[in-house]
Design an enzyme around this catalytic site. Structure first.
Site, short mmCIF file in Angstrom:
data_model
loop_
_atom_site.label_atom_id
_atom_site.label_comp_id
_atom_site.label_asym_id
_atom_site.label_seq_id
_atom_site.Cartn_x
_atom_site.Cartn_y
_atom_site.Cartn_z
N HIS A 1 6.64 3.26 -8.23
CA HIS A 1 6.91 3.29 -6.79
C HIS A 1 8.35 2.84 -6.51
O HIS A 1 9.06 3.47 -5.71
CB HIS A 1 5.95 2.35 -6.05
CG HIS A 1 4.64 2.98 -5.69
ND1 HIS A 1 3.66 3.23 -6.62
CD2 HIS A 1 4.13 3.39 -4.49
CE1 HIS A 1 2.61 3.77 -6.01
NE2 HIS A 1 2.87 3.89 -4.73
N HIS B 1 2.58 -5.49 -8.59
CA HIS B 1 3.66 -5.65 -9.56
C HIS B 1 4.29 -7.02 -9.43
O HIS B 1 4.12 -7.71 -8.41
CB HIS B 1 4.74 -4.58 -9.34
CG HIS B 1 4.32 -3.20 -9.72
ND1 HIS B 1 4.26 -2.77 -11.03
CD2 HIS B 1 3.93 -2.14 -8.95
CE1 HIS B 1 3.86 -1.51 -11.06
NE2 HIS B 1 3.65 -1.11 -9.82
#
Length: 535
Positions: free
Chosen positions: A138, A189
């Site tokens: 992303h 993350h």
């Protein structure tokens, strides 16, 4: 292929899982980087705990959809159909490269996502959690798109109103910020993942800005041999894509976007040589003039183009999944197959059953209503391992804490520390449970978050290190039995990846290269014959 080797029973899932599965150099590199992921986890948890609000939960969960493969695969064809061929090619280059190389690194290093708990994972997509964490795809996509957009705006300075240009630049900043920070906020993350992912995106975007036009000119000025040379390089990269230690779907996405790159190179090269294409503002431009066509025609051609793409996927994918297995069985008898660890060879199955959610990039047409309805549902807040990589890291970190407690003279075992988090075996916990405990969680310290790492399996804690006087000290066999029971329970509650078949690799190459060809050449020709072209 030995199934027991690929999916061992819980009792055989040793703490040396990655040491056994990975080549020595990859394992040693992973061991050097893994402490970074573990060290930063409580800090990410503290950041999430400090910032959490229902409004931000919704915002970051929703904006994460703007960085998905599906979003880009829907938007990219529209750029071509609206006459922005040069921009479309640039976006294809950076996004396809970003997905491929971030997936390449993920499968190479097999680094897990930050542990949950202490993190709570907020997401509207379950497939992302099955992948490894490092680096963040992303972040790679968001940063590359933002930088490339800045480059385009810089070129358009003299043509755009200064206020419009400024607003677009601010929008780019907000887009990149929302995606990158959102990966931290949503617990998907860590800092290491998004920093390296962002750096990768920046490198790819700068390369496109610096050499993208020269590459396009070189390709379009040559013959078919140049196109075949580029395609050969892409196929070689697919072939050397690392084998992951766990059943990770990164390779599927990498193949899909590599196929898009293949189809894009051929389609632009060939379309530029037809009478249907414009040579301005760049060779191979799809004819488009909003003033002459009108909004109704522009919208109709987009709807028709999307319909054709879904029809192509809906027809070609099941057709190829029926045609290819017998061919692959013949090839397999000649010893010419190139098997991957988690793909079932054609000799081990007869037909491929219909599977739900079998594509992370473009869903089936029948799945679109369900996909749209998911945006109206509240985001899911999950605690605990969701993938094999999560489960192995949970067990490995718990074992590390046990060893550390044994080495620390007189210190209590972390296994006995109380964890206020729910059990691992509640994969989707109602959001209200966490919001109601917000006041208590605000006072949480980094030490508490560290204590929660590897914890959460209530009633099944590892062996007690310091037994009370006169108490029973578990034997080695009892400890091993408890460990195996833990593993069975953890692995029985994670999301099981779907069965994948060897023919799917070639199927994806054909389907997605065909989608790229349709977007760049096939559909524009259809538009002309359907009366949706420029008069």
């Amino acid at each position: 292929m030995d199934k027991e080797k690929d999916r061992p029973d819980a009792g055989l899932r040793s703490l040396d899982h990655y040491k056994i599965r990975l080549p020595r150099w990859r394992y040693l590199l992973r061991e050097q980087l893994l402490p970074i992921v573990r060290w930063e986890t409580p800090y990410v948890a503290w950041l999430q705990d400090t910032l959490r609000t229902p409004a931000l939960d919704t915002y970051f969960a929703m904006t994460a959809n703007l960085g998905t493969h599906t979003f880009f695969m829907i938007m990219l064809p529209i750029l071509f159909w609206c006459g922005h061929t040069s921009v479309g090619r640039g976006m294809v280059h950076i996004l396809a490269s970003g997905v491929f190389f971030s997936g390449f690194i993920k499968d190479l290093l097999c680094l897990p996502r930050p542990l949950s708990p202490p993190l709570q994972r907020i997401t509207m997509s379950g497939s992302a959690a099955l992948e490894y964490g490092f680096p963040s795809t992303h972040s790679t996509n968001a940063v590359s798109v933002a930088i490339y957009s800045f480059h385009l705006l810089q070129q358009q300075d003299s043509q755009l109103n200064p206020h419009v240009n400024l607003c677009l630049r601010v929008l780019c900043y907000c887009y990149a910020f929302s995606i990158v920070v959102g990966r931290l906020y949503c617990g998907m993350h860590g800092f290491f993942d998004v920093i390296v992912g962002s750096a990768l995106g920046a490198i790819l975007a700068v390369a496109q800005c610096r050499w993208g036009e020269q590459f396009d000119e070189w390709l379009l000025a040559g013959d078919i041999q140049r196109v075949l040379f580029v395609i050969l390089i892409i196929l070689v990269l697919i072939r050397i894509h690392p084998e992951p230690a766990d059943d990770c779907p990164c390779f599927d996405d990498s193949v899909s976007f590599a196929a898009v790159m293949i189809g894009c190179q051929y389609a632009v090269w060939h379309f530029a040589r037809t009478s249907y294409a414009w040579s301005e503002p760049s060779k191979g431009t799809v004819p488009f003039d909003l003033a002459r066509m009108g909004w109704s025609v522009a919208v109709l051609r987009i709807l028709l183009g999307v319909l054709i793409i879904f029809a192509w996927r809906g027809v070609m994918k099941p057709t190829l999944l029926k045609i290819l297995p017998p061919i692959f069985r013949i090839i397999e008898t000649r010893g010419l197959t190139l098997p991957r660890r988690f793909f079932k060879p054609a000799s081990e199955y007869g037909t491929i059953p219909r599977q739900e959610n079998d594509d992370n990039v473009i869903p089936r047409a029948r799945d679109i209503p369900h996909l749209l309805s998911s945006f109206r549902r509240r985001r899911a807040v999950s605690v605990g391992p969701q993938s094999e990589a999560d489960a192995y890291e949970t067990l490995a970190y718990r074992n590390k804490k046990r060893r550390d407690s044994l080495n620390a003279a007189g210190s209590p075992s972390p296994a006995n520390e109380h964890s206020p988090e729910p059990s691992y075996f509640e994969p989707d916990v109602p959001e209200e449970t966490y919001i109601s405990n917000r006041t208590r969680k605000r006072s949480s310290s980094l030490e508490m978050f560290r204590a929660q790492m590897g914890e959460g399996v209530e009633g099944l804690s590892p062996a007690v290190v310091n037994s009370p006087p006169g108490g029973h000290t578990p034997t080695r066999q009892e400890v091993q039995e408890m460990d195996e029971l833990q593993e069975k329970r953890i692995f029985s509650n994670i999301q099981t990846p779907r069965v994948r078949y060897d023919v799917e690799v070639v199927t994806k190459l054909i389907v997605y290269s065909g989608i790229a060809w349709l977007a760049i050449e096939g559909n524009p020709i259809v538009f002309q014959y359907a009366g949706l072209g420029v008069d």
